[in-house]
Design a protein around this motif. Structure first.
Motif, PDB file in Angstrom:
ATOM      1  N   GLY A  19      -4.715 -37.790  17.212  1.00  0.00           N
ATOM      2  CA  GLY A  19      -5.081 -36.495  17.779  1.00  0.00           C
ATOM      3  C   GLY A  19      -6.037 -35.699  16.920  1.00  0.00           C
ATOM      4  N   ASP A  20      -6.549 -34.625  17.502  1.00  0.00           N
ATOM      5  CA  ASP A  20      -7.496 -33.737  16.831  1.00  0.00           C
ATOM      6  C   ASP A  20      -6.805 -32.869  15.787  1.00  0.00           C
ATOM      7  OD1 ASP A  20      -9.456 -34.714  18.471  1.00  0.00           O
ATOM      8  OD2 ASP A  20      -9.469 -32.998  19.841  1.00  0.00           O
TER       9      ASP A  20
ATOM     10  N   GLU B   1     -14.502 -30.773  17.887  1.00  0.00           N
ATOM     11  CA  GLU B   1     -13.388 -30.968  18.813  1.00  0.00           C
ATOM     12  C   GLU B   1     -13.458 -29.966  19.960  1.00  0.00           C
ATOM     13  OE1 GLU B   1     -10.373 -32.507  15.243  1.00  0.00           O
ATOM     14  OE2 GLU B   1     -10.009 -30.604  16.262  1.00  0.00           O
ATOM     15  N   LYS B   2     -12.906 -30.365  21.083  1.00  0.00           N
ATOM     16  CA  LYS B   2     -12.920 -29.512  22.272  1.00  0.00           C
ATOM     17  C   LYS B   2     -12.079 -28.263  22.033  1.00  0.00           C
ATOM     18  CE  LYS B   2     -11.922 -29.552  27.240  1.00  0.00           C
ATOM     19  NZ  LYS B   2     -11.392 -30.362  28.368  1.00  0.00           N
ATOM     20  N   PHE B   3     -12.615 -27.115  22.431  1.00  0.00           N
ATOM     21  CA  PHE B   3     -11.887 -25.850  22.269  1.00  0.00           C
ATOM     22  C   PHE B   3     -12.031 -25.034  23.549  1.00  0.00           C
ATOM     23  CE2 PHE B   3     -11.291 -21.490  20.504  1.00  0.00           C
ATOM     24  CZ  PHE B   3     -10.025 -21.689  19.980  1.00  0.00           C
ATOM     25  N   ASP B   4     -11.004 -25.077  24.382  1.00  0.00           N
ATOM     26  CA  ASP B   4     -11.042 -24.339  25.641  1.00  0.00           C
ATOM     27  C   ASP B   4     -10.140 -23.116  25.572  1.00  0.00           C
ATOM     28  OD1 ASP B   4      -8.494 -25.444  25.738  1.00  0.00           O
ATOM     29  OD2 ASP B   4      -9.054 -27.021  27.153  1.00  0.00           O
TER      30      ASP B   4
ATOM     31  N   VAL C 252     -13.121 -27.478  15.248  1.00  0.00           N
ATOM     32  CA  VAL C 252     -14.131 -27.194  16.278  1.00  0.00           C
ATOM     33  C   VAL C 252     -15.547 -27.284  15.709  1.00  0.00           C
ATOM     34  CG1 VAL C 252     -15.032 -25.417  17.823  1.00  0.00           C
ATOM     35  CG2 VAL C 252     -12.564 -25.783  17.640  1.00  0.00           C
ATOM     36  N   VAL C 253     -15.770 -26.665  14.540  1.00  0.00           N
ATOM     37  CA  VAL C 253     -17.126 -26.590  13.965  1.00  0.00           C
ATOM     38  C   VAL C 253     -17.537 -27.893  13.287  1.00  0.00           C
ATOM     39  CG1 VAL C 253     -18.579 -25.409  12.275  1.00  0.00           C
ATOM     40  CG2 VAL C 253     -16.983 -24.096  13.685  1.00  0.00           C
ATOM     41  N   VAL C 254     -16.641 -28.463  12.467  1.00  0.00           N
ATOM     42  CA  VAL C 254     -17.000 -29.646  11.681  1.00  0.00           C
ATOM     43  C   VAL C 254     -16.833 -30.932  12.484  1.00  0.00           C
ATOM     44  CG1 VAL C 254     -16.480 -30.979   9.594  1.00  0.00           C
ATOM     45  CG2 VAL C 254     -16.401 -28.474   9.537  1.00  0.00           C
TER      46      VAL C 254
END
Length: 278
Positions: free
Chosen positions: A83-84, A256-259, A251-253
């Motif tokens: 997982g992320d 990864e998806k960020f909803d 998210v930045v590096v």
């Protein structure tokens, strides 16, 4: 809390999220955790050489702590395999304080305030929402069981370390030997599981693992120092900004998806942790 202590604790939170990111990055996460553990064990040995020997029943607490810490690292590494960072870290980090609080209520006769009950409810909702995202986004469901197991081990070692440090009468002695024993247990198990191949990492992998070990140790010691200078509850609540750092790094590096659902779950988890710690 002074500005110096505030910035130090924030830096410790960043270090904690950072060492998780260092383990997450790269191909062989188990090997990265092995290097982290052995480097921490070496640091613990250096500290233990100049500190008193633990006495009596403290050794039982140390062995229990070392074993649980090693299990925690295995489950956390396995979760990152599936997982992320921005999914695993909030679940693993957020569930632990909720479990500790519930154990305190049912087994240690702790009394909770209304805010703490609200915090536990917020934590539960946030973790459910974060876990639900695994199914709605088609992510690996194997991650959940490892993340939950990691959180359970975190809750266990939090209680063991607290009681063990009290039995030792010196938190520094307990932590030094805990790092050493944990390094020996996890390192020995990794060698048994993988054989000599676990040692055959490139220089940059060893460097990254040692950096992660140093960051982990630094994060812990900054927090301990801060707790001697400011209210413990305030320090522990502020430390949980590491969840926000981990999500941001993910998210930045790692892109990864960020909803909205993940954002809402993150806010609930962070808010719930703060409410249970203030």
């Amino acid at each position: 809390m002074s500005a110096t202590i505030f910035l130090a604790v924030m830096f410790a939170a960043f270090l904690h999220a950072g060492w998780n990111a260092l383990v997450k990055t790269g191909g062989d996460k188990f090997q990265a955790m092995f290097i982290l553990s052995t480097s921490q064990g070496a640091m613990g040995l250096l500290m233990a050489l100049v500190l008193p020997m633990p006495q009596g029943q403290v050794w039982l607490w140390l062995l229990a702590s070392g074993l649980v810490h090693s299990l925690y690292k295995f489950f956390l590494t396995s979760a990152y395999e599936h997982g992320d960072l921005s999914r695993v870290y909030p679940i693993a980090r957020g569930l632990a304080p909720m479990l500790v609080a519930l154990v305190g209520v049912f087994f240690l006769s702790d009394q909770l305030s209304v805010l703490e009950y609200v915090g536990i409810a917020a934590l539960g909702c946030g973790i459910i929402a974060m876990a639900r995202g695994v199914f709605s986004n088609g992510e690996s469901q194997h991650m959940l069981r490892f993340a939950f197991a990691s959180a359970l081990m975190t809750a266990c070692y939090s209680l063991i370390d607290g009681l063990g440090a009290r039995a030792a009468g010196d938190a520094t002695v307990f932590v030094a030997w805990m790092f050493l024993i944990d390094g020996v247990i996890f390192g020995s198990w990794a060698l048994w599981r993988r054989g000599p191949s676990v040692l055959s990492a490139r220089r940059r992998v060893w460097l990254r693992g040692c950096m992660a070990g140093g960051a982990s140790l630094g994060a812990y010691w900054i927090a301990v120092w801060a707790m001697t200078q400011a209210p413990i509850a305030l320090v522990t609540a502020l430390r949980e900004t590491s969840i926000l750092f981990a999500v941001l790094i993910g998210v930045v590096v790692f892109r990864e998806k960020f909803d909205r659902a993940k954002a809402a779950a993150t806010v609930l988890i962070v808010g719930g942790v703060v409410l249970t710690r203030i």
